[in-house]
Scaffold this motif. Sequence first.
Motif, short mmCIF file in Angstrom:
data_model
loop_
_atom_site.label_atom_id
_atom_site.label_comp_id
_atom_site.label_asym_id
_atom_site.label_seq_id
_atom_site.Cartn_x
_atom_site.Cartn_y
_atom_site.Cartn_z
N PRO A 120 -32.52 -40.32 -9.57
CA PRO A 120 -31.79 -41.53 -9.93
C PRO A 120 -32.61 -42.47 -10.83
O PRO A 120 -33.83 -42.46 -10.79
N TYR A 121 -31.90 -43.25 -11.61
CA TYR A 121 -32.53 -44.32 -12.39
C TYR A 121 -32.73 -45.56 -11.52
O TYR A 121 -33.64 -46.34 -11.74
N SER A 122 -31.84 -45.76 -10.54
CA SER A 122 -31.95 -46.92 -9.66
C SER A 122 -31.60 -46.50 -8.24
O SER A 122 -31.04 -45.41 -8.01
N GLU A 124 -29.72 -46.28 -4.64
CA GLU A 124 -28.29 -46.13 -4.38
C GLU A 124 -27.65 -47.42 -3.91
O GLU A 124 -26.54 -47.76 -4.31
N ARG A 127 -26.91 -49.48 -6.86
CA ARG A 127 -25.80 -48.94 -7.66
C ARG A 127 -24.46 -49.26 -7.01
O ARG A 127 -23.48 -49.57 -7.67
N GLY A 130 -23.89 -53.19 -7.13
CA GLY A 130 -23.79 -53.68 -8.49
C GLY A 130 -24.60 -54.93 -8.74
O GLY A 130 -24.66 -55.43 -9.84
#
Length: 135
Positions: A120-122, A124, A127, A130
């Motif tokens: 992942p970039y970020s 969970e 994400r 938000g």
Amino acid sequence: MSEEPITPLERQGSTGGPPAPRFAEGGPGQGPRPFGPPQAGGARPPLRRGPRGRYPPRRRVCQFCVDKIDAIDYKDVVRLRRYLSDRAKIEPRRKTGTCAHHQRALSTALKRARYMALLPYSAEHIRLSGVALRG
């Protein structure tokens, strides 16, 4: 009558001793002050030395050097995941103990794995919500 010019020291009335304090007693020119409330009896708090509990004190060794790995494979997700924080950031060398050579290769492999959607970039929870919470 020949008058000699007045030197700056004579103008101040000093003969070369220590300069007069710029501020009244206890002013900014009196030196460093301890942090926090004043101690009883005017004693300063003891100075702390060494690491402040951020990372383990013992020297860590590079796991890639120990395992004699030359090239870090971006498809080895199990190994790469150990070098990501819980927020999916790349962990620094001082925390993981990775040598400089392997840290550069590791960051490249992590970025490739992210690009291929293996990592992942970020995190969970960021994400899903938000919103990144600060604090």
